[in-house]
Design a protein around this motif. Sequence first.
Motif, PDB file in Angstrom:
ATOM      1  N   THR A   4     -17.840  32.973  41.805  1.00 61.77           N
ATOM      2  CA  THR A   4     -17.049  33.967  41.781  1.00 61.77           C
ATOM      3  C   THR A   4     -16.343  34.270  42.806  1.00 61.77           C
ATOM      4  N   ASP A   5     -15.436  35.279  42.827  1.00 60.91           N
ATOM      5  CA  ASP A   5     -14.625  35.534  43.948  1.00 60.91           C
ATOM      6  C   ASP A   5     -15.071  36.421  44.793  1.00 60.91           C
ATOM      7  N   ALA A   6     -14.504  36.006  46.136  1.00 62.28           N
ATOM      8  CA  ALA A   6     -14.937  37.057  47.482  1.00 62.28           C
ATOM      9  C   ALA A   6     -14.134  38.202  47.430  1.00 62.28           C
ATOM     10  N   SER A   7     -14.068  39.117  46.494  1.00 67.87           N
ATOM     11  CA  SER A   7     -13.044  40.225  46.233  1.00 67.87           C
ATOM     12  C   SER A   7     -13.227  41.341  46.930  1.00 67.87           C
ATOM     13  N   TRP A 121     -22.661  47.904  40.120  1.00 65.44           N
ATOM     14  CA  TRP A 121     -21.474  47.672  40.499  1.00 65.44           C
ATOM     15  C   TRP A 121     -20.814  46.246  39.814  1.00 65.44           C
ATOM     16  N   MET A 122     -21.757  45.041  39.596  1.00 67.49           N
ATOM     17  CA  MET A 122     -21.510  43.941  39.057  1.00 67.49           C
ATOM     18  C   MET A 122     -21.206  44.102  37.630  1.00 67.49           C
ATOM     19  N   ILE A 127     -15.120  44.245  38.651  1.00 69.53           N
ATOM     20  CA  ILE A 127     -15.796  43.366  39.478  1.00 69.53           C
ATOM     21  C   ILE A 127     -16.197  42.170  38.749  1.00 69.53           C
ATOM     22  N   ALA A 128     -16.642  42.508  37.302  1.00 75.67           N
ATOM     23  CA  ALA A 128     -17.120  41.426  36.906  1.00 75.67           C
ATOM     24  C   ALA A 128     -16.090  40.142  36.313  1.00 75.67           C
ATOM     25  N   ALA A 129     -14.913  40.591  36.421  1.00 73.06           N
ATOM     26  CA  ALA A 129     -13.805  39.570  36.235  1.00 73.06           C
ATOM     27  C   ALA A 129     -13.865  38.377  37.160  1.00 73.06           C
ATOM     28  N   GLY A 132     -18.442  37.579  37.951  1.00 72.45           N
ATOM     29  CA  GLY A 132     -19.299  36.834  36.631  1.00 72.45           C
ATOM     30  C   GLY A 132     -20.732  37.213  36.503  1.00 72.45           C
ATOM     31  N   LEU A 133     -21.194  38.406  36.849  1.00 75.08           N
ATOM     32  CA  LEU A 133     -22.465  38.689  36.898  1.00 75.08           C
ATOM     33  C   LEU A 133     -22.969  39.912  36.135  1.00 75.08           C
TER      34      LEU A 133
END
Length: 274
Positions: A4-7, A121-122, A127-129, A132-133
């Motif tokens: 997933t992304d390091a957002s 939060w996930m 954030i999920a976008a 992916g959790l």
Amino acid sequence: MPPTDASADAGTAPVTDIGTAMSLGARDGRIAEAGLGADSEDTLDMRLPDEIVAFFAEQPGAAGDQSSGADSRLFASDSDLPNVDDLLDHVAEYGPVSTPAGVLHLVPVRIERDLPIIDRWMNDPAIAAFWGLAGPRNATEEHLRAHLSGDGCSVPCLGLLDGTPMSYWELYRADLDPLARYYPARPHDTGLHLLIGAVGDRGRGLGGTLLRAVADLVLDKRPACARIVAEPDIRNTPSVAAFQSAGFRFSAEIELPAKRAALMVRDRSLRHLL
């Protein structure tokens, strides 16, 4: 390298927030004037760090070794998972750091204490976008346990700002991570992943402020580390902008299994210029 992304801002920052980052051309000019271009060149060094050689030598089955090779101290969880000393120079001992937004303290995750808030939060759609959790809590729990039961190359942390949990971080040895297959890694490269939990904390430049503080903290605590790296999703423009505002330079676009990423690099030699 997570799937997933390091957002930094979970993809919710307004477009106007991007304007705070210095342009690449301006930064490159400052680098050239300082004569530091060679120091930041992305080259490949295949030397295996001495600590990794020692680490594997201590594992079960090594010649002449009958011990477990694990540190007797608890690492980051109260569970019965095996624990090893982390390879990031003891993240639990980094301590708090002052930032313009307040005092930030990275505290290694404990599943029993921290799972509820991290799972909440996930499951935020923004954030999920990228992470992916979303879904049942066990998805987040399995993600955390994979880090906590690993080889010490990755340490998940809760970020407390003035004592209030508000962010989730992953510090990891990028040179020992699958990410190293996709870019010219150097020994002791340290990677960062970040998500900011509260909607009210996103889109106002806080991500860049905290990223700069943590990158500086890692460089201070890890003298062998010459670079901090990150790989946000190339589509997550606010996240890329947050890294740029934190002194990271855009190095390349890289194709990872789950995304096309922007490889962002913060060089020790340029930390006082960018």
